[in-house]
Write a protein that holds these residues in place. Structure first.
Motif, PDB file in Angstrom:
ATOM      1  N   SER B 102       0.831  -1.219   0.000  1.00 39.01           N
ATOM      2  CA  SER B 102       0.000   0.000   0.000  1.00 39.01           C
ATOM      3  C   SER B 102       0.865   1.270   0.000  1.00 39.01           C
ATOM      4  O   SER B 102       0.495   2.277  -0.618  1.00 39.01           O
ATOM      5  N   ALA B 103       2.018   1.219   0.683  1.00 39.58           N
ATOM      6  CA  ALA B 103       2.883   2.417   0.756  1.00 39.58           C
ATOM      7  C   ALA B 103       3.423   2.769  -0.620  1.00 39.58           C
ATOM      8  O   ALA B 103       3.380   3.949  -1.034  1.00 39.58           O
ATOM      9  N   THR B 104       3.912   1.759  -1.381  1.00 39.13           N
ATOM     10  CA  THR B 104       4.471   2.052  -2.715  1.00 39.13           C
ATOM     11  C   THR B 104       3.361   2.453  -3.694  1.00 39.13           C
ATOM     12  O   THR B 104       3.569   3.296  -4.560  1.00 39.13           O
ATOM     13  N   ARG B 105       2.161   1.831  -3.513  1.00 34.43           N
ATOM     14  CA  ARG B 105       1.039   2.209  -4.391  1.00 34.43           C
ATOM     15  C   ARG B 105       0.596   3.659  -4.115  1.00 34.43           C
ATOM     16  O   ARG B 105       0.283   4.403  -5.043  1.00 34.43           O
ATOM     17  N   THR B 106       0.581   4.043  -2.816  1.00 35.32           N
ATOM     18  CA  THR B 106       0.219   5.435  -2.467  1.00 35.32           C
ATOM     19  C   THR B 106       1.233   6.403  -3.060  1.00 35.32           C
ATOM     20  O   THR B 106       0.878   7.453  -3.591  1.00 35.32           O
ATOM     21  N   HIS B 107       2.503   5.999  -2.970  1.00 38.00           N
ATOM     22  CA  HIS B 107       3.549   6.870  -3.504  1.00 38.00           C
ATOM     23  C   HIS B 107       3.422   7.011  -5.025  1.00 38.00           C
ATOM     24  O   HIS B 107       3.595   8.113  -5.577  1.00 38.00           O
ATOM     25  N   LEU B 108       3.075   5.904  -5.690  1.00 37.28           N
ATOM     26  CA  LEU B 108       2.894   5.961  -7.147  1.00 37.28           C
ATOM     27  C   LEU B 108       1.727   6.904  -7.504  1.00 37.28           C
ATOM     28  O   LEU B 108       1.835   7.731  -8.407  1.00 37.28           O
ATOM     29  N   ALA B 109       0.631   6.749  -6.740  1.00 37.58           N
ATOM     30  CA  ALA B 109      -0.531   7.615  -6.999  1.00 37.58           C
ATOM     31  C   ALA B 109      -0.149   9.086  -6.798  1.00 37.58           C
ATOM     32  O   ALA B 109      -0.547   9.972  -7.583  1.00 37.58           O
ATOM     33  N   TYR B 110       0.662   9.348  -5.776  1.00 44.43           N
ATOM     34  CA  TYR B 110       1.105  10.721  -5.487  1.00 44.43           C
ATOM     35  C   TYR B 110       1.931  11.287  -6.643  1.00 44.43           C
ATOM     36  O   TYR B 110       1.690  12.401  -7.116  1.00 44.43           O
ATOM     37  N   THR B 111       2.894  10.488  -7.130  1.00 46.57           N
ATOM     38  CA  THR B 111       3.758  10.980  -8.222  1.00 46.57           C
ATOM     39  C   THR B 111       2.955  11.152  -9.520  1.00 46.57           C
ATOM     40  O   THR B 111       3.215  12.081 -10.290  1.00 46.57           O
ATOM     41  N   GLN B 112       1.971  10.261  -9.713  1.00 45.18           N
ATOM     42  CA  GLN B 112       1.148  10.383 -10.933  1.00 45.18           C
ATOM     43  C   GLN B 112       0.264  11.632 -10.882  1.00 45.18           C
ATOM     44  O   GLN B 112       0.073  12.311 -11.893  1.00 45.18           O
ATOM     45  N   ASN B 113      -0.269  11.902  -9.682  1.00 40.15           N
ATOM     46  CA  ASN B 113      -1.074  13.123  -9.527  1.00 40.15           C
ATOM     47  C   ASN B 113      -0.256  14.363  -9.835  1.00 40.15           C
ATOM     48  O   ASN B 113      -0.739  15.325 -10.407  1.00 40.15           O
TER      49      ASN B 113
END
Lengths: 229, 228
Positions: B102-113
């Motif tokens: 979940s941490a890496t997925r949240t980080h990916l979502a953050y960078t994509q945003n």
């Protein structure tokens, strides 16, 4: 030149409109015969109250008012209609020169309104700057605005204030040189010990009794070119 | 400029952009003249040096090139951000490949945003580029000899006549002479002092014989009036 004939007006016989430069219109109001000077003064005061410069004149022996500092023909006509001077009967006549006049080129149009157009593009850029600050802040991991985001937002807002003033006051009206000369000449004569009586310049004397907002408006009109800096 | 120098956020494009906008507006603020000032350049036909040219048109020769340079630097800065954000997305995707939680997925979502945030700066810079080009254009000096020189001169004479209309008779002649001296030196005025003086007198005379007579100081008949 376009001529507007006022058939039923007790004050105005006709108005001759000219466009010496793109975006700048000048007008000559030829008054009706036998008109009272008090009414003419009231008319000048009304026009001055709307930010329009006027000068006493005569044209071929007829009493006239020269009008400067109007955006376009409609600005003056609307102003006069509010006074009820049209009485529902105004006829427009185009002279032969006006009918055959070449159409204004795109370049001339842009040049005539370059300051105003630049202000519009500045406004767009500022909005985008503010949006950028907001979006960057919203996209932060914890949703908190960093100093970078706030700085960007504030840069957009600070420029926006100056540019909003430039949008409102940035357009040349065609009477800037007259105002500059009126002020310069007054100073020159004052240095020579000659005082110019009030009320014989571009605006009648009671113009300056219109309150704080009008005073601020006049001031902004004079300095707005520099506001963006 | 301050934010572009912060550790971890060094952005030379934005730093240069801040420097250039300061250099563009400061001299413009100092050199900018009030509206309508060109009318006073009657004796100063054309600038001799670069310094004179800059003083004549600070908008066109200082503000425009530097401010447009600022916009190009902003675009460069925005491009740096685009590359950096894109790299961050690739790094985040790589992290998921290593550990999908979940941490890496949240980080990916953050960078994509975040990866499109630079686009607002691109839009701003492009909009400002057009604005600065137009702003520079607005500072162009009007040519000294124009087709409407005559109407400009008539306006100057009329303004003078209006200003002097109520001068008392005892100082009127001196006031007209001083005014004519002043007006004859303005740009667009091709009359000499004597011609301006005659034109002002003639206009004041015609005003005094119209409905405006009430606003013109009564004067004794002069030789000039007799001629008119």
């Amino acid at each position: 030149m376009a001529i507007y004939h006022y058939r039923n007006s007790p004050l105005i016989d006709r108005i001759e409109m000219q466009t010496p430069h793109p975006g700048i219109t000048t007008a000559t109001i030829i008054t009706a015969p036998g008109v009272d000077i008090k009414h003419l003064q009231a008319l000048r005061e009304h026009l001055s109250g709307n930010g329009i410069s006027t000068l006493m004149d005569t044209v071929d022996g007829h009493t006239a008012i020269q009008v400067r500092g109007i955006r376009d023909e409609n600005a003056l006509l609307t102003c006069l209609n509010k006074l009820g001077l049209a009485n529902g009967s105004v006829e427009k006549e185009l002279t032969a020169a006006d009918k055959n006049a070449p159409k204004e080129s795109f370049g001339d149009k842009v040049r005539g309104k370059s300051l105003f157009l630049s202000a519009l593009f500045y406004d767009l850029g500022n909005i985008s700057y503010i949006m950028s600050g907001i979006r960057r802040g919203q996209h932060n991991e914890n949703g908190k605005f960093t100093s970078n985001d706030i700085a960007e937002l504030l840069v957009g807002a600070a420029f926006g204030i100056g540019d909003a003033v430039m949008t409102g006051y940035g357009k040349d009206r065609g009477d800037e040189e007259l105002h500059a000369v009126a002020n310069g000449l007054k100073r020159h004569l004052h240095r020579k010990g000659i005082v110019v009586p009030g009320g014989d310049e571009l605006n009648p004397e009671n113009l300056h009794q219109n309150g704080v907002f009008k005073a601020v408006d006049r001031w902004l009109r004079n300095i707005s070119c520099m506001s963006n800096a | 400029m301050h934010s572009s120098l912060k550790p971890g956020n060094l952005n030379r494009g934005k730093l240069l952009s801040g420097f250039m906008i300061t250099m563009a507006w400061l001299p413009t603020l100092l050199l900018e003249k009030p509206r309508g000032h060109h009318i006073f350049d009657g004796d100063d036909m054309s600038p001799d040096s670069l310094g004179d040219s800059i003083r004549d048109n600070p908008r066109g020769l200082v503000a425009r090139p530097l401010a447009m340079g600022n916009n190009l630097a902003s675009l460069w800065g925005a491009n740096n951000e685009r590359i950096r954000y894109h790299q961050e997305v690739l790094d985040a995707q790589r992290q998921i490949g290593i550990a999908d939680n979940s941490a890496t997925r949240t980080h990916l979502a953050y960078t994509q945003n975040k990866q499109n945030d630079y686009k607002y700066n691109v839009f701003s810079a492009c909009s400002f580029l057009i604005a600065h080009a137009l702003f520079g254009l607005s500072g162009n000096k009007r040519p000294h000899s124009t087709k409407d020189d005559d109407s400009m001169m008539r306006d100057m004479v009329l303004l003078s006549a209006n200003m002097l209309a109520r001068q008392p008779e005892n100082i009127r002649q001196a006031a007209i002479a001083e005014t004519a001296d002043y007006v004859s030196k303005l740009a667009h005025v091709t009359f000499d002092k004597k011609q301006v003086e005659d034109a002002i007198r003639a206009k004041m005379e015609s005003l005094s014989q119209s409905t405006w007579a009430g606003r013109v100081q009564p004067q004794q008949e002069t030789g000039l009036q007799a001629r008119i």
